[in-house]
Design an enzyme around this catalytic site. Structure first.
Site, PDB file in Angstrom:
ATOM      1  N   HIS A 175     -40.444  18.191  13.358  1.00 20.58           N
ATOM      2  CA  HIS A 175     -41.747  19.271  13.686  1.00 20.58           C
ATOM      3  C   HIS A 175     -42.682  18.478  14.601  1.00 20.58           C
ATOM      4  CE1 HIS A 175     -40.977  22.006  10.228  1.00 20.58           C
ATOM      5  NE2 HIS A 175     -41.278  22.865  11.336  1.00 20.58           N
ATOM      6  N   GLU A 220     -19.182  33.152  22.183  1.00 17.73           N
ATOM      7  CA  GLU A 220     -19.439  31.673  21.939  1.00 17.73           C
ATOM      8  C   GLU A 220     -18.339  30.844  21.206  1.00 17.73           C
ATOM      9  OE1 GLU A 220     -22.653  31.349  19.047  1.00 17.73           O
ATOM     10  OE2 GLU A 220     -22.283  33.301  18.110  1.00 17.73           O
ATOM     11  N   ASP A 225     -22.731  26.906  20.966  1.00 23.50           N
ATOM     12  CA  ASP A 225     -21.630  26.862  20.241  1.00 23.50           C
ATOM     13  C   ASP A 225     -20.149  26.854  21.116  1.00 23.50           C
ATOM     14  OD1 ASP A 225     -22.162  26.994  17.459  1.00 23.50           O
ATOM     15  OD2 ASP A 225     -22.931  28.692  17.515  1.00 23.50           O
ATOM     16  N   CYS A 232     -27.515  33.135  26.552  1.00 21.01           N
ATOM     17  CA  CYS A 232     -28.620  32.802  25.818  1.00 21.01           C
ATOM     18  C   CYS A 232     -28.658  31.451  25.163  1.00 21.01           C
ATOM     19  CB  CYS A 232     -28.816  33.940  24.823  1.00 21.01           C
ATOM     20  SG  CYS A 232     -27.370  33.934  23.675  1.00 21.01           S
TER      21      CYS A 232
END
Ligand code: PEP
Ligand code: MG
Length: 540
Positions: A188, A428, A452, A499
């Site tokens: 994070h 993908e 992927d 994407c």
């Protein structure tokens, strides 16, 4: 004398300035015997409530500084503190062992953190550091300590490690960069550094004796220079000036079209995980949303989101984007994204396993609830639906049957929806790329999921960092698949977008445009850099 170290860059950029060591003076929390367990429990409860309160304020402050998505960590922290199991465990330790609240909180925090670290679930694993962070917050309140970072001059923060809550409290105007000894590129803290545009390096052997010394952080090369020589300073200053100029130019691109030098216009959209990311879509001037990863509505909770809850989220996104296209991907759960309440069995090869559309087609009640929510929301904006992990024509036919059932139910109930709603599939898997000629006539669009597609084409687990040296992001096999998919899509009447992360690789922007891509969907912070790359590309 100049000394240089090479670390790992987690955010690009150059910083030149003095070092301020951010040291957490880690004193072990003392175990003390107490008499009045009820009073000690009440003292703990009050400190916990104050911590939850502080977290709420930190959240609101962080929303302004780094946006809703990154501020969410403070809500997660507040939730961890309000967890019944955690609180019962602290209470129980105070009562049964007659120990002070500081000690009970610290030990329980450690125990829960270890328990999370040992879980198979990646989401909970990642919560291990958060649990420690949040327990420390309560301990500090109990000890009457509050820590803030106040510096008169902008500095390079150096530390062993930084907690997410510490990173977000950094005053952006007073911090030039940060370097740490520990930390991971996907933590994070790293994500926050990227959002705050602060150059950051990890794996630097930070030493407290550096406090106050001049240094340079080069996030482009991963280099850290302590006490730099004049020639290094001059060289890095040049790079810094170039970065600043680049940033200024990017801001000027807001409002400009995504058009190549020879006049071809490309749709440039953003990828999001939910309504909380809308602000960054708008701030970065994306033309719409090309990938809404709807599974983020499903994970990190105890039960399936209801149809209505989903409807509200989709409607909010569609309405906020006021007519701009929002491509919402149906549930892509499984593999690395898990939800315990679905009771999915552990698998030997989760990336090749029961995930995404395979789950939806096996459990149509889950799929239909999502489709109903999506179609209902389509009456409020420009929603398109996309299906993940497609491998065969049969899957597409089965999806269509289910969609027809849903539409009929809505028609029968007189519920309005967009009858012309576009539906597409993700390409993908190599199987989908190879039969893209057969798939194209069945759908309105393709969206190429290069993350992927790369993992399955190269047979390399995208989560395995041991494969970094083998992983070829520009492998010719992948580029061939992309080209083939775009050509087959167009021949079959489907528009084609990308994407996956590769869509934001500006060294390939011109290649993709020349292959004929219609849309690129990238993380919000990459919209303007990709716009810049489009505007200096030739389509022919
Ligand atoms: C992809 O696989 O490229 C993709 C966009 O989806 P995700 O990263 O969510 O798997
Ligand atoms: Mg994918």
């Amino acid at each position: 004398m100049e000394v240089s170290y090479t670390g790992k860059s987690i955010f690009k950029g150059i910083a030149i300035g003095r070092i301020a060591i951010f040291g957490k003076k880690e004193e072990p929390v003392k175990r003390e015997k107490i008499e009045d367990a009820a009073a000690e429990t009440a003292r703990y409860d009050a400190a916990r409530d104050r911590a939850v309160d502080d977290l709420g304020k930190l959240h609101d402050d962080a929303v302004k500084k780094v946006g809703e998505e990154n501020a969410e960590i403070f809500n997660v922290h507040a939730m961890l503190l309000q967890d019944d199991d955690f609180n019962d465990s602290v209470h129980n330790m105070i009562e049964s062992q007659k120990v002070n609240a500081e000690y009970a909180t610290a030990v329980t925090g450690e125990n829960f953190s270890k328990m999370f670290a040992e879980m198979d679930d990646e989401y909970f694993k990642a919560r291990s550091a958060d649990m420690k962070d949040v327990a420390e917050r309560v301990v500090k309140i109990l000890q009457g300590k509050t820590e803030t970072m106040n510096y008169d001059q902008p500095v390079i923060i150096a530390a062993d490690d930084l907690m997410p809550s510490e990173t977000v409290q950094l005053d952006k105007d007073k911090v030039l960069a940060f370097v740490t000894r520990f930390g991971s590129a996907n933590s994070h803290t790293a994500i926050l550094a990227r959002t705050m545009n602060i150059p950051a390096l990890i794996n630097i052997p930070v030493d407290p004796s550096w406090d106050g010394q001049m240094a340079i952080v080069d996030g482009h090369t991963g280099k850290f220079y302590l006490d730099p020589e004049a020639s290094t300073l001059a060289e890095e200053q040049k790079k810094l000036d170039a970065d600043l100029e680049q940033r200024r130019l990017l801001q000027e691109l807001k409002g400009k079209p995504n058009v190549t030098l020879d006049g071809k216009e490309i749709n440039l959209f953003a990828n999001i995980g939910g309504p909380k990311d809308l602000a960054s879509v708008l701030q970065n001037d994306a033309g719409g949303v090309g990938l809404f990863r709807s599974e983020f509505l499903y994970i990190g909770r105890d039960e399936l989101p209801s149809e209505d809850e989903q409807f509200r989220a989709y409607k909010q996104v569609a309405e906020t984007l006021a007519g701009r296209k929002v491509v919402i991907r149906t549930l892509d759960i499984g593999a690395d994204k898990k939800a315990d309440y679905l009771h999915l069995d552990a698998e030997a090869n989760p990336a090749l396993g029961f995930r995404a559309i395979r789950i939806c087609l096996t459990r149509p009640e889950i799929f239909k609830a999502q489709l109903r929510a999506l179609f209902r929301a389509s009456a409020f904006g420009n929603i398109a639906i996309m299906y993940p992990m497609i491998t065969s024509l049969e899957e597409v036919h089965r999806i269509k049957e289910i969609v027809e059932e849903v539409k009929k139910e809505l028609d029968d109930a007189g519920v309005p929806y967009n009858k012309d709603l576009e539906q597409g599939i993700m390409i993908e898997t190599p199987a989908a790329a190879l039969i893209s000629d057969q798939l194209a006539p069945e759908v309105d669009f393709f969206s190429i999921g290069t993350n992927d597609l790369t993992q399955y084409t190269l047979a390399m687990d995208r989560q395995n960092d041991k494969l970094d040296d083998f992983y070829q992001a520009h492998h010719p096999a992948l580029l061939r698949e992309i080209k083939m998919t775009i050509e087959n899509g167009h021949r079959g009447g489907a528009w084609v977008g990308i994407c996956g992360e590769l869509g934001a690789d500006t060294s390939l922007t011109q290649t993709f445009i020349q292959m004929g891509v219609d849309e690129l969907s990238v993380s919000p912070s990459m919209v303007l850099p990709v716009r810049e790359a489009i505007r200096r590309s030739h389509a022919q």
